[in-house]
Write a protein that holds these residues in place. Structure first.
Motif, PDB file in Angstrom:
ATOM      1  N   LEU A 280     -44.839  47.577 -19.353  1.00 51.23           N
ATOM      2  CA  LEU A 280     -44.609  49.020 -19.415  1.00 51.23           C
ATOM      3  C   LEU A 280     -44.575  49.630 -18.018  1.00 51.23           C
ATOM      4  O   LEU A 280     -43.730  50.486 -17.721  1.00 51.23           O
ATOM      5  N   VAL A 281     -45.468  49.198 -17.146  1.00 51.58           N
ATOM      6  CA  VAL A 281     -45.482  49.691 -15.770  1.00 51.58           C
ATOM      7  C   VAL A 281     -44.222  49.247 -15.049  1.00 51.58           C
ATOM      8  O   VAL A 281     -43.580  50.031 -14.350  1.00 51.58           O
ATOM      9  N   TRP A 282     -43.816  47.994 -15.238  1.00 49.61           N
ATOM     10  CA  TRP A 282     -42.611  47.464 -14.584  1.00 49.61           C
ATOM     11  C   TRP A 282     -41.377  48.227 -15.039  1.00 49.61           C
ATOM     12  O   TRP A 282     -40.511  48.551 -14.235  1.00 49.61           O
ATOM     13  N   ARG A 283     -41.293  48.534 -16.333  1.00 47.80           N
ATOM     14  CA  ARG A 283     -40.153  49.303 -16.845  1.00 47.80           C
ATOM     15  C   ARG A 283     -40.109  50.694 -16.245  1.00 47.80           C
ATOM     16  O   ARG A 283     -39.042  51.187 -15.913  1.00 47.80           O
ATOM     17  N   SER A 284     -41.248  51.352 -16.148  1.00 50.72           N
ATOM     18  CA  SER A 284     -41.256  52.713 -15.617  1.00 50.72           C
ATOM     19  C   SER A 284     -40.877  52.723 -14.144  1.00 50.72           C
ATOM     20  O   SER A 284     -40.195  53.630 -13.679  1.00 50.72           O
ATOM     21  N   VAL A 285     -41.294  51.709 -13.391  1.00 52.30           N
ATOM     22  CA  VAL A 285     -40.933  51.630 -11.976  1.00 52.30           C
ATOM     23  C   VAL A 285     -39.459  51.309 -11.828  1.00 52.30           C
ATOM     24  O   VAL A 285     -38.777  51.890 -10.982  1.00 52.30           O
ATOM     25  N   SER A 286     -38.922  50.414 -12.653  1.00 51.92           N
ATOM     26  CA  SER A 286     -37.513  50.049 -12.527  1.00 51.92           C
ATOM     27  C   SER A 286     -36.601  51.202 -12.948  1.00 51.92           C
ATOM     28  O   SER A 286     -35.519  51.360 -12.417  1.00 51.92           O
ATOM     29  N   LYS A 287     -37.012  52.026 -13.896  1.00 51.24           N
ATOM     30  CA  LYS A 287     -36.217  53.191 -14.282  1.00 51.24           C
ATOM     31  C   LYS A 287     -36.165  54.215 -13.159  1.00 51.24           C
ATOM     32  O   LYS A 287     -35.159  54.858 -12.940  1.00 51.24           O
ATOM     33  N   LYS A 288     -37.271  54.366 -12.441  1.00 53.40           N
ATOM     34  CA  LYS A 288     -37.288  55.311 -11.325  1.00 53.40           C
ATOM     35  C   LYS A 288     -36.398  54.831 -10.187  1.00 53.40           C
ATOM     36  O   LYS A 288     -35.783  55.629  -9.495  1.00 53.40           O
TER      37      LYS A 288
END
Length: 71
Positions: A53-61
């Protein structure tokens, strides 16, 4: 998912696993070891889920376009 929901679910799953393991093996030591392993595997799964979940949020940003200033 909040930590309290996870903790409540973890306790319920661990109790159900421990009871069923004890009924199948009739050994307290085996039940303890297998329940401990089950708890560790659940914790690893929770950790991996949070990391994803953290990786997804960082990659979306990082995908958002950056404004270019013309000089």
């Amino acid at each position: 998912m909040s930590f309290l929901l996870f903790l409540r679910g973890l306790i319920i799953v661990m109790l159900a696993f421990a009871i069923s393991t004890y009924l199948l093996t009739a050994s307290l030591w085996s039940t303890f070891v297998q329940t401990l392993i089950c708890g560790i595997l659940i914790q690893i799964g929770y950790f991996v889920a949070v990391m994803l979940l953290v990786w997804r949020s960082v990659s979306k940003k990082s995908v958002t376009p950056k404004s270019h200033i013309a000089r």
